[in-house]
Motif scaffolding. Structure first.
Motif, PDB file in Angstrom:
ATOM      1  N   ILE A  73       0.896  -1.142   0.000  1.00 59.09           N
ATOM      2  CA  ILE A  73       0.000   0.000   0.000  1.00 59.09           C
ATOM      3  C   ILE A  73       0.939   1.197   0.000  1.00 59.09           C
ATOM      4  N   ALA A  74       0.925   1.972  -1.066  1.00 54.61           N
ATOM      5  CA  ALA A  74       1.901   3.042  -1.253  1.00 54.61           C
ATOM      6  C   ALA A  74       1.796   4.134  -0.197  1.00 54.61           C
ATOM      7  N   ASP A  75       0.574   4.400   0.280  1.00 57.26           N
ATOM      8  CA  ASP A  75       0.411   5.469   1.273  1.00 57.26           C
ATOM      9  C   ASP A  75      -0.731   5.105   2.209  1.00 57.26           C
ATOM     10  N   LEU A  76      -0.371   4.730   3.430  1.00 56.31           N
ATOM     11  CA  LEU A  76      -1.381   4.356   4.422  1.00 56.31           C
ATOM     12  C   LEU A  76      -2.254   5.537   4.838  1.00 56.31           C
ATOM     13  N   HIS A  77      -1.798   6.752   4.568  1.00 59.08           N
ATOM     14  CA  HIS A  77      -2.571   7.940   4.920  1.00 59.08           C
ATOM     15  C   HIS A  77      -3.516   8.379   3.797  1.00 59.08           C
ATOM     16  N   ASP A  78      -3.416   7.756   2.659  1.00 53.46           N
ATOM     17  CA  ASP A  78      -4.265   8.093   1.518  1.00 53.46           C
ATOM     18  C   ASP A  78      -5.732   7.824   1.886  1.00 53.46           C
ATOM     19  N   ALA A  79      -6.616   8.722   1.517  1.00 53.33           N
ATOM     20  CA  ALA A  79      -8.046   8.537   1.791  1.00 53.33           C
ATOM     21  C   ALA A  79      -8.613   7.346   1.019  1.00 53.33           C
ATOM     22  N   HIS A  80      -7.950   6.949  -0.060  1.00 52.79           N
ATOM     23  CA  HIS A  80      -8.402   5.827  -0.891  1.00 52.79           C
ATOM     24  C   HIS A  80      -7.221   4.883  -1.141  1.00 52.79           C
ATOM     25  N   PRO A  81      -6.777   4.148  -0.113  1.00 49.62           N
ATOM     26  CA  PRO A  81      -5.603   3.287  -0.275  1.00 49.62           C
ATOM     27  C   PRO A  81      -5.872   2.133  -1.246  1.00 49.62           C
ATOM     28  N   VAL A  82      -4.813   1.738  -1.943  1.00 51.65           N
ATOM     29  CA  VAL A  82      -4.890   0.651  -2.909  1.00 51.65           C
ATOM     30  C   VAL A  82      -3.861  -0.406  -2.537  1.00 51.65           C
ATOM     31  N   LEU A  83      -4.313  -1.652  -2.415  1.00 47.11           N
ATOM     32  CA  LEU A  83      -3.423  -2.774  -2.187  1.00 47.11           C
ATOM     33  C   LEU A  83      -2.996  -3.299  -3.558  1.00 47.11           C
ATOM     34  N   GLN A  84      -1.687  -3.295  -3.814  1.00 47.53           N
ATOM     35  CA  GLN A  84      -1.142  -3.807  -5.071  1.00 47.53           C
ATOM     36  C   GLN A  84      -0.407  -5.104  -4.779  1.00 47.53           C
ATOM     37  N   ILE A  85      -0.690  -6.131  -5.568  1.00 46.97           N
ATOM     38  CA  ILE A  85      -0.063  -7.433  -5.392  1.00 46.97           C
ATOM     39  C   ILE A  85       0.513  -7.884  -6.729  1.00 46.97           C
ATOM     40  N   ASP A  86       1.743  -8.369  -6.698  1.00 46.34           N
ATOM     41  CA  ASP A  86       2.416  -8.882  -7.884  1.00 46.34           C
ATOM     42  C   ASP A  86       3.088 -10.183  -7.471  1.00 46.34           C
ATOM     43  N   GLY A  87       2.611 -11.307  -8.017  1.00 47.94           N
ATOM     44  CA  GLY A  87       3.180 -12.569  -7.575  1.00 47.94           C
ATOM     45  C   GLY A  87       2.906 -13.727  -8.499  1.00 47.94           C
ATOM     46  N   THR A  88       3.304 -14.897  -8.034  1.00 48.99           N
ATOM     47  CA  THR A  88       3.130 -16.124  -8.800  1.00 48.99           C
ATOM     48  C   THR A  88       2.509 -17.189  -7.900  1.00 48.99           C
ATOM     49  N   ALA A  89       1.874 -18.151  -8.534  1.00 51.63           N
ATOM     50  CA  ALA A  89       1.311 -19.296  -7.810  1.00 51.63           C
ATOM     51  C   ALA A  89       1.371 -20.505  -8.734  1.00 51.63           C
ATOM     52  N   SER A  90       1.458 -21.681  -8.144  1.00 48.71           N
ATOM     53  CA  SER A  90       1.443 -22.905  -8.937  1.00 48.71           C
ATOM     54  C   SER A  90       0.633 -23.958  -8.201  1.00 48.71           C
ATOM     55  N   GLY A  91       0.095 -24.881  -8.971  1.00 49.91           N
ATOM     56  CA  GLY A  91      -0.692 -25.937  -8.360  1.00 49.91           C
ATOM     57  C   GLY A  91      -1.616 -26.584  -9.361  1.00 49.91           C
ATOM     58  N   PRO A  92      -2.520 -27.429  -8.870  1.00 49.56           N
ATOM     59  CA  PRO A  92      -3.473 -28.106  -9.753  1.00 49.56           C
ATOM     60  C   PRO A  92      -4.414 -27.089 -10.430  1.00 49.56           C
ATOM     61  N   THR A  93      -4.594 -27.238 -11.725  1.00 53.18           N
ATOM     62  CA  THR A  93      -5.468 -26.327 -12.471  1.00 53.18           C
ATOM     63  C   THR A  93      -6.872 -26.323 -11.879  1.00 53.18           C
ATOM     64  N   ILE A  94      -7.350 -27.451 -11.374  1.00 54.10           N
ATOM     65  CA  ILE A  94      -8.691 -27.510 -10.792  1.00 54.10           C
ATOM     66  C   ILE A  94      -8.815 -26.530  -9.625  1.00 54.10           C
ATOM     67  N   GLN A  95      -7.728 -26.305  -8.873  1.00 52.54           N
ATOM     68  CA  GLN A  95      -7.764 -25.353  -7.759  1.00 52.54           C
ATOM     69  C   GLN A  95      -7.868 -23.918  -8.256  1.00 52.54           C
ATOM     70  N   PHE A  96      -7.228 -23.626  -9.374  1.00 49.32           N
ATOM     71  CA  PHE A  96      -7.343 -22.283  -9.947  1.00 49.32           C
ATOM     72  C   PHE A  96      -8.768 -22.050 -10.461  1.00 49.32           C
ATOM     73  N   LEU A  97      -9.390 -23.098 -11.025  1.00 48.54           N
ATOM     74  CA  LEU A  97     -10.785 -22.981 -11.452  1.00 48.54           C
ATOM     75  C   LEU A  97     -11.691 -22.734 -10.236  1.00 48.54           C
ATOM     76  N   ALA A  98     -11.399 -23.385  -9.117  1.00 48.30           N
ATOM     77  CA  ALA A  98     -12.182 -23.172  -7.892  1.00 48.30           C
ATOM     78  C   ALA A  98     -12.011 -21.742  -7.392  1.00 48.30           C
ATOM     79  N   PHE A  99     -10.801 -21.220  -7.476  1.00 47.67           N
ATOM     80  CA  PHE A  99     -10.551 -19.832  -7.072  1.00 47.67           C
ATOM     81  C   PHE A  99     -11.405 -18.885  -7.911  1.00 47.67           C
ATOM     82  N   VAL A 100     -11.404 -19.104  -9.232  1.00 43.31           N
ATOM     83  CA  VAL A 100     -12.202 -18.255 -10.123  1.00 43.31           C
ATOM     84  C   VAL A 100     -13.670 -18.340  -9.743  1.00 43.31           C
ATOM     85  N   ALA A 101     -14.174 -19.538  -9.508  1.00 40.72           N
ATOM     86  CA  ALA A 101     -15.590 -19.733  -9.179  1.00 40.72           C
ATOM     87  C   ALA A 101     -15.976 -19.060  -7.865  1.00 40.72           C
ATOM     88  N   ASN A 102     -15.027 -18.924  -6.918  1.00 41.35           N
ATOM     89  CA  ASN A 102     -15.313 -18.362  -5.600  1.00 41.35           C
ATOM     90  C   ASN A 102     -14.831 -16.930  -5.440  1.00 41.35           C
TER      91      ASN A 102
END
Length: 185
Positions: A73-102
């Motif tokens: 979060i670039a500025d915790l004092h910002d009236a409209h804070p934005v959480l930015q996430i940049d990352g990777t994940a790996s695993g069974p494709t069925i789990q990624f489909l479950a993530f999308v569904a939920n």
């Protein structure tokens, strides 16, 4: 902390510097009930002035293993804070489909994968921006790499040996270098 505490103006970076660093294991990030929580986080959490920085070496979302991920979060004092996430994940494709569904992603893609199933693994690279006071304005961009998957989508013959990439945003999905076998060919 350095500088005269009475003169410290953290938001402006003047009068001194305030820094705090903590290593954490088995943490959970659950910032919006529309998204599955991220659990088992092993990360360094830092506050540097008014900036929150999280560098995770590992975590889980449902059954998918998250790799190196940076969140801030670039500025915790910002009236409209934005959480930015940049990352990777790996695993069974069925789990990624479950993530999308939920998650809100299902609405973004018109519930295209509601009746989909898959076997095999994959790897996700994701950039995500979540305005904390307006989650409806979330933006997302990513790439999913299939590795010898089997995929079944309603109305389409079963696909085997699925390899390649899906590139996506909240508004579009595009395949690159995607190959598969269907009906024996």
């Amino acid at each position: 902390m350095s500088g005269n505490l009475a003169l410290l103006r953290v938001a402006e970076g003047k009068g001194g510097q305030c820094q705090l660093g903590v290593n954490r294991h088995d943490a959970t990030l659950d910032c919006d009930d529309r998204w599955p929580p991220i659990t088992d986080i092993a990360a360094e959490v830092r506050i540097d002035g008014s900036k929150l920085l999280i560098d995770a070496s590992s975590a889980r979302v449902q059954s998918a293993q998250i790799g190196a991920t940076h969140a801030e979060i670039a500025d915790l004092h910002d009236a409209h804070p934005v959480l930015q996430i940049d990352g990777t994940a790996s695993g069974p494709t069925i789990q990624f489909l479950a993530f999308v569904a939920n998650s809100p992603v299902a609405d973004w893609i018109g519930h295209f994968n509601d009746d989909a199933s898959a076997s095999g693994d994959g790897r996700l690279a994701l950039k995500f921006e979540l305005p904390l006071h307006d989650p409806a304005q979330t933006t997302i961009a990513g790439e999913y790499q299939f590795a010898s998957n089997g995929v079944q989508i309603a109305g389409v013959p079963p696909l085997t040996d699925v390899n390649g990439k899906l590139l996506f945003t909240a508004h579009a999905i595009r395949a690159t270098d995607l190959t598969a076998r269907a009906s024996g060919g």
